[in-house]
Design a protein around this motif. Structure first.
Motif, PDB file in Angstrom:
ATOM      1  N   ASP A   1       1.809  12.044   1.199  1.00 58.02           N
ATOM      2  CA  ASP A   1       0.977  12.203   0.001  1.00 58.02           C
ATOM      3  C   ASP A   1       0.018  11.024  -0.202  1.00 58.02           C
ATOM      4  O   ASP A   1      -0.610  10.913  -1.257  1.00 58.02           O
ATOM      5  N   PHE A   2      -0.068  10.143   0.806  1.00 52.15           N
ATOM      6  CA  PHE A   2      -0.904   8.963   0.649  1.00 52.15           C
ATOM      7  C   PHE A   2      -2.381   9.339   0.537  1.00 52.15           C
ATOM      8  O   PHE A   2      -3.099   8.881  -0.354  1.00 52.15           O
ATOM      9  N   LEU A   3      -2.847  10.213   1.449  1.00 47.66           N
ATOM     10  CA  LEU A   3      -4.264  10.584   1.433  1.00 47.66           C
ATOM     11  C   LEU A   3      -4.609  11.485   0.267  1.00 47.66           C
ATOM     12  O   LEU A   3      -5.740  11.472  -0.230  1.00 47.66           O
ATOM     13  N   SER A   4      -3.647  12.294  -0.186  1.00 48.49           N
ATOM     14  CA  SER A   4      -3.930  13.198  -1.301  1.00 48.49           C
ATOM     15  C   SER A   4      -4.158  12.454  -2.607  1.00 48.49           C
ATOM     16  O   SER A   4      -4.834  12.961  -3.509  1.00 48.49           O
ATOM     17  N   GLU A   5      -3.619  11.235  -2.714  1.00 46.98           N
ATOM     18  CA  GLU A   5      -3.807  10.453  -3.919  1.00 46.98           C
ATOM     19  C   GLU A   5      -5.078   9.619  -3.890  1.00 46.98           C
ATOM     20  O   GLU A   5      -5.386   8.947  -4.877  1.00 46.98           O
ATOM     21  N   LEU A   6      -5.784   9.633  -2.756  1.00 45.95           N
ATOM     22  CA  LEU A   6      -7.008   8.854  -2.643  1.00 45.95           C
ATOM     23  C   LEU A   6      -8.216   9.693  -2.984  1.00 45.95           C
ATOM     24  O   LEU A   6      -8.229  10.912  -2.808  1.00 45.95           O
ATOM     25  N   SER A   7      -9.281   9.003  -3.435  1.00 47.09           N
ATOM     26  CA  SER A   7     -10.542   9.687  -3.700  1.00 47.09           C
ATOM     27  C   SER A   7     -11.329   9.864  -2.406  1.00 47.09           C
ATOM     28  O   SER A   7     -10.981   9.319  -1.351  1.00 47.09           O
ATOM     29  N   ASP A   8     -12.420  10.638  -2.498  1.00 48.31           N
ATOM     30  CA  ASP A   8     -13.249  10.873  -1.310  1.00 48.31           C
ATOM     31  C   ASP A   8     -13.889   9.578  -0.818  1.00 48.31           C
ATOM     32  O   ASP A   8     -14.048   9.367   0.396  1.00 48.31           O
ATOM     33  N   ASP A   9     -14.243   8.689  -1.735  1.00 47.80           N
ATOM     34  CA  ASP A   9     -14.840   7.414  -1.327  1.00 47.80           C
ATOM     35  C   ASP A   9     -13.841   6.558  -0.559  1.00 47.80           C
ATOM     36  O   ASP A   9     -14.188   5.930   0.451  1.00 47.80           O
ATOM     37  N   SER A  10     -12.585   6.523  -1.002  1.00 47.53           N
ATOM     38  CA  SER A  10     -11.568   5.731  -0.294  1.00 47.53           C
ATOM     39  C   SER A  10     -11.290   6.304   1.078  1.00 47.53           C
ATOM     40  O   SER A  10     -11.136   5.573   2.064  1.00 47.53           O
ATOM     41  N   VAL A  11     -11.218   7.635   1.168  1.00 47.52           N
ATOM     42  CA  VAL A  11     -10.994   8.266   2.479  1.00 47.52           C
ATOM     43  C   VAL A  11     -12.167   7.991   3.410  1.00 47.52           C
ATOM     44  O   VAL A  11     -11.993   7.731   4.617  1.00 47.52           O
TER      45      VAL A  11
ATOM     46  N   MET B   1      -1.595  -0.859  10.619  1.00 49.51           N
ATOM     47  CA  MET B   1      -1.136  -0.877   9.227  1.00 49.51           C
ATOM     48  C   MET B   1      -1.485   0.426   8.523  1.00 49.51           C
ATOM     49  O   MET B   1      -0.641   1.022   7.823  1.00 49.51           O
ATOM     50  N   TRP B   2      -2.705   0.927   8.744  1.00 49.29           N
ATOM     51  CA  TRP B   2      -3.088   2.189   8.108  1.00 49.29           C
ATOM     52  C   TRP B   2      -2.354   3.369   8.727  1.00 49.29           C
ATOM     53  O   TRP B   2      -2.018   4.337   8.020  1.00 49.29           O
ATOM     54  N   VAL B   3      -2.104   3.326  10.023  1.00 54.90           N
ATOM     55  CA  VAL B   3      -1.338   4.403  10.669  1.00 54.90           C
ATOM     56  C   VAL B   3       0.074   4.469  10.100  1.00 54.90           C
ATOM     57  O   VAL B   3       0.598   5.555   9.773  1.00 54.90           O
ATOM     58  N   GLN B   4       0.716   3.317   9.969  1.00 54.04           N
ATOM     59  CA  GLN B   4       2.066   3.285   9.403  1.00 54.04           C
ATOM     60  C   GLN B   4       2.069   3.729   7.946  1.00 54.04           C
ATOM     61  O   GLN B   4       2.997   4.408   7.496  1.00 54.04           O
ATOM     62  N   THR B   5       1.034   3.368   7.197  1.00 55.61           N
ATOM     63  CA  THR B   5       0.963   3.774   5.793  1.00 55.61           C
ATOM     64  C   THR B   5       0.814   5.277   5.661  1.00 55.61           C
ATOM     65  O   THR B   5       1.489   5.917   4.845  1.00 55.61           O
ATOM     66  N   CYS B   6      -0.064   5.869   6.483  1.00 55.19           N
ATOM     67  CA  CYS B   6      -0.235   7.335   6.436  1.00 55.19           C
ATOM     68  C   CYS B   6       1.007   8.055   6.948  1.00 55.19           C
ATOM     69  O   CYS B   6       1.347   9.158   6.475  1.00 55.19           O
ATOM     70  N   THR B   7       1.701   7.487   7.924  1.00 55.33           N
ATOM     71  CA  THR B   7       2.908   8.122   8.468  1.00 55.33           C
ATOM     72  C   THR B   7       4.069   8.054   7.481  1.00 55.33           C
ATOM     73  O   THR B   7       4.855   9.001   7.359  1.00 55.33           O
ATOM     74  N   ALA B   8       4.196   6.929   6.776  1.00 54.82           N
ATOM     75  CA  ALA B   8       5.329   6.768   5.866  1.00 54.82           C
ATOM     76  C   ALA B   8       5.239   7.704   4.667  1.00 54.82           C
ATOM     77  O   ALA B   8       6.262   8.132   4.129  1.00 54.82           O
TER      78      ALA B   8
ATOM     79  N   LEU C   1       0.819  -1.207   0.000  1.00 53.86           N
ATOM     80  CA  LEU C   1       0.000   0.000   0.000  1.00 53.86           C
ATOM     81  C   LEU C   1       0.854   1.259   0.000  1.00 53.86           C
ATOM     82  O   LEU C   1       0.499   2.265  -0.632  1.00 53.86           O
ATOM     83  N   ARG C   2       1.962   1.249   0.724  1.00 53.97           N
ATOM     84  CA  ARG C   2       2.826   2.427   0.762  1.00 53.97           C
ATOM     85  C   ARG C   2       3.496   2.694  -0.581  1.00 53.97           C
ATOM     86  O   ARG C   2       3.834   3.836  -0.896  1.00 53.97           O
ATOM     87  N   SER C   3       3.695   1.648  -1.376  1.00 58.62           N
ATOM     88  CA  SER C   3       4.336   1.827  -2.677  1.00 58.62           C
ATOM     89  C   SER C   3       3.324   2.033  -3.802  1.00 58.62           C
ATOM     90  O   SER C   3       3.631   2.722  -4.779  1.00 58.62           O
ATOM     91  N   HIS C   4       2.145   1.418  -3.680  1.00 54.64           N
ATOM     92  CA  HIS C   4       1.125   1.507  -4.739  1.00 54.64           C
ATOM     93  C   HIS C   4      -0.183   1.943  -4.088  1.00 54.64           C
ATOM     94  O   HIS C   4      -0.962   1.131  -3.571  1.00 54.64           O
ATOM     95  N   THR C   5      -0.435   3.242  -4.089  1.00 52.81           N
ATOM     96  CA  THR C   5      -1.618   3.801  -3.425  1.00 52.81           C
ATOM     97  C   THR C   5      -2.908   3.378  -4.119  1.00 52.81           C
ATOM     98  O   THR C   5      -3.969   3.346  -3.493  1.00 52.81           O
ATOM     99  N   CYS C   6      -2.839   3.034  -5.386  1.00 46.22           N
ATOM    100  CA  CYS C   6      -4.050   2.670  -6.127  1.00 46.22           C
ATOM    101  C   CYS C   6      -4.711   1.403  -5.603  1.00 46.22           C
ATOM    102  O   CYS C   6      -5.865   1.105  -5.941  1.00 46.22           O
ATOM    103  N   LEU C   7      -4.004   0.630  -4.775  1.00 49.65           N
ATOM    104  CA  LEU C   7      -4.569  -0.609  -4.236  1.00 49.65           C
ATOM    105  C   LEU C   7      -5.411  -0.386  -2.982  1.00 49.65           C
ATOM    106  O   LEU C   7      -5.972  -1.342  -2.439  1.00 49.65           O
TER     107      LEU C   7
END
Length: 598
Positions: free
Chosen positions: A195-205, A185-192, A151-157
């Motif tokens: 730009d993780f959340l900026s690449e997500l859509s409103d539905d994913s958030v 897992m999500w905390v570590q992904t957002c911390t690493a 997830l940290r490498s491929h945000t589209c997943l």
């Protein structure tokens, strides 16, 4: 030097692919082979001076199809039970590591649209299977770390993970460790990656916020609560404009935090999140009219009621699902144990039959050794004749039963066909007769309505009919007398029915007793192997029956011992005469063999 190493690496990858395409190789062996090869390749590439060879090695593994074999082995297959869970978890970690920093080249579209979703589905399926096994918590953590790395490498997943069926099964687990691992897992992904959340859509958030708020509503563990609160705060700090409007859809979240999560050791984070929600609520434009304020109040009450009911039903549904699954697993275990017991019993029965047959043959061999040599052959011939008679009797009985069943079935078919034909013929004749019946004439002939003379005539006819056919109404005493007579007739009928039923029960009991006696006689052992206990079971308990049977048998034996010239004429009379004469002699000779009863 680098060119030689690249050529050597390509040769090793080609050899690995050739081994993987071998059909005789089992899936477990392929997993172990891939673990060794990938670990060696990544270690060798990482020890070089710069990172370009590592990315080139990963690209080579993808283009050669080795990573596709990894995904195929990680994909769940019900026909292929998984044996070594540790090797599968190691393969998942190595495959996810190979997919980070890889350059797919011209196959980039297929890599992002087909390969990565297949790999993520295989990782989540493996994690779901490891979650159900209590002995694999470290392997489950290893697979979830691989998912977070992807997830940290491929945000589209992210959208695929949040909407996956396997991830829903992981979320519904009531284990605190599993829930904590998911949130961390999500905390570590957002911390690493900021730009993780900026690449997500409103539905994913919104899906990610749903998971965090759902953990706050369902879980009661402090570690899970503090992780969920920190995840929401981290998302709000990174994307305030995107996250804060979405928090408005969670009605009553501030009251839930204040009531359930205050005093757990992380009040500062809870107060910060409550202040964030309430500040965002105060920034909303105030309603102007009374109707709008009332509508908002009604909507808030209804949504809070729906949320509480949904959360309550969620806990109940999860409990019911777990209860159903455990009951089903318990029934399967019981069925498996019953099947094992049945197989063991069947095996024991076969073994005991073989032992009994062996003992019988040994005893028969010992008895044959005791016989004189000139009597062995006649005895064996007699045994063969007896076996042949038994086989013939069974075969004839089976053949006669089959013939009787076929005859009965054929007769039943003929009767059914005859009834069908008769029904069709009667229906045809009824229709034929109805066709020849002349149509009825209408009663309204001539003048419509009634004249005075016709009315008087009809009235006279009605009066005559009434006088000839008086009313059938009777008095109360007559009706009571008829009722008593009907009750007496009904009582007599019921008494006769009870008597008939008792007679039928007695006949059925006699038939059952007769059938039982016939079965005992049919299954009686031969006289050569009969025991005293078995012989006593065939003796009657009636003295008269015993005496009559003994006399009849003794008379039959005496008749067989008479010379042939004495049996001429009325043989029954001679048997009756000589039966009484030689009865004491036969009794003394046979030693009271036919004396029985109590």
């Amino acid at each position: 030097m680098e060119l030689m190493e690249l050529v050597q690496e390509e040769a090793l990858v080609a050899e690995l692919k050739r081994k993987l395409e071998d059909e005789d190789l089992k899936p477990e062996q392929k997993v172990l082979l891939l673990n060794d090869a990938l670990n060696k390749t990544l270690t060798t590439a990482a020890l070089r001076s710069h990172g370009a060879p590592l990315a080139a090695g990963k690209s080579l593994l993808y283009r050669s199809g080795v990573l596709s074999h990894c995904v195929r082995l990680l994909t769940p297959d019900p026909r292929r039970p998984r044996g070594n869970w540790g090797a599968a978890a190691t393969l998942a970690a190595l495959t996810s590591s190979c997919c980070v920093g890889v350059d797919p080249g011209p196959r980039s579209q297929a890599f992002h649209r087909l390969f990565l979703p297949s790999l993520m589905d295989g990782l989540l399926s493996l994690a779901s299977q490891l979650m159900r096994r209590a002995e694999c918590p470290s392997l489950f953590r290893q697979v979830m770390d691989s998912v977070g790395w992807m997830l940290r490498s491929h945000t589209c997943l992210t959208t695929q993970v949040l909407s996956s069926v396997h991830y829903e099964h992981i979320q519904m687990c009531d284990d605190v460790t599993v829930s904590l691992l998911c949130v961390e897992m999500w905390v570590q992904t957002c911390t690493a990656s900021r730009d993780f959340l900026s690449e997500l859509s409103d539905d994913s958030v919104l899906l990610l916020l749903n998971e965090a708020v759902g953990q706050l509503a369902v879980s009661a563990d402090s570690s899970v609560g503090v992780a969920a609160v920190r995840l929401i705060l981290l998302m709000a700090n990174q994307q305030e404009e995107q996250v804060q409007p979405l928090l408005l859809s969670f009605k009553g979240l501030d009251s839930l935090l204040d009531k359930d999560w205050k005093g757990r050791g992380f009040d500062q984070e809870v107060d910060q999140l409550i202040a964030l929600i309430q500040a965002d609520t105060r920034r909303r434009p105030q309603v102007c009219t009374e109707r709008e304020r009332a509508a908002c109040l009604i909507q808030a009450a209804w949504r809070s009621f729906q949320t509480r009911r949904r959360v309550k039903n969620l806990n109940r549904a999860v409990s019911r699902l777990q209860r159903t699954y455990r009951a089903r697993r318990r029934r399967q275990q019981q069925q498996k144990e019953a099947q094992q017991w049945e197989e063991e019993l069947r095996y024991q029965v076969c073994v005991r039959r073989q032992q009994a047959r062996r003992k019988f043959h040994q005893k028969q061999r010992q008895l044959l050794q005791l016989l004189p040599a000139d009597q062995v052959q006649p005895y064996l011939k007699e045994c063969e004749c007896r076996a042949a008679v038994l086989i013939q009797s069974f075969w004839r009985g089976f053949r006669e039963r089959q013939r009787y069943n076929n005859t009965t079935r054929h007769a039943r078919t003929q009767q059914q066909a005859a009834r069908t034909l008769q029904r069709a013929v009667r229906l045809f004749l009824r229709r034929r007769r109805a066709a020849f019946v002349p149509p009825t004439t209408s009663l309204l002939i001539g003048q419509r309505g009634l004249t005075d003379s016709r009315r008087l005539e009809l009235k006279r006819q009605v009066e005559e009919h009434i006088s000839l056919h008086p009313s059938s109404q009777v008095s109360h005493e007559e009706a009571q007398r008829l009722h008593e007579e009907a009750q007496l007739l009904l009582s007599a009928l019921q008494g006769g029915e009870q008597q008939r039923r008792r007679e039928e029960q007695r006949v059925e009991a006699l038939l059952a007793h007769t059938h039982t006696q016939l079965e005992l006689l049919r299954e009686a052992p031969p006289l050569s192997v009969v025991t005293t206990t078995a012989a006593d079971s065939f003796l009657s308990r009636s003295s008269l029956v015993v005496m009559r049977a003994r006399d009849s048998h003794n008379a039959a034996l005496q008749a067989h011992r008479l010379p042939w010239w004495r049996t001429l004429g009325d043989s029954a009379g001679h048997v009756g005469v000589f039966g009484q004469v030689f009865l004491p002699e036969l009794e003394a000779e046979l030693g009271g063999l036919f004396v029985g009863g109590e």
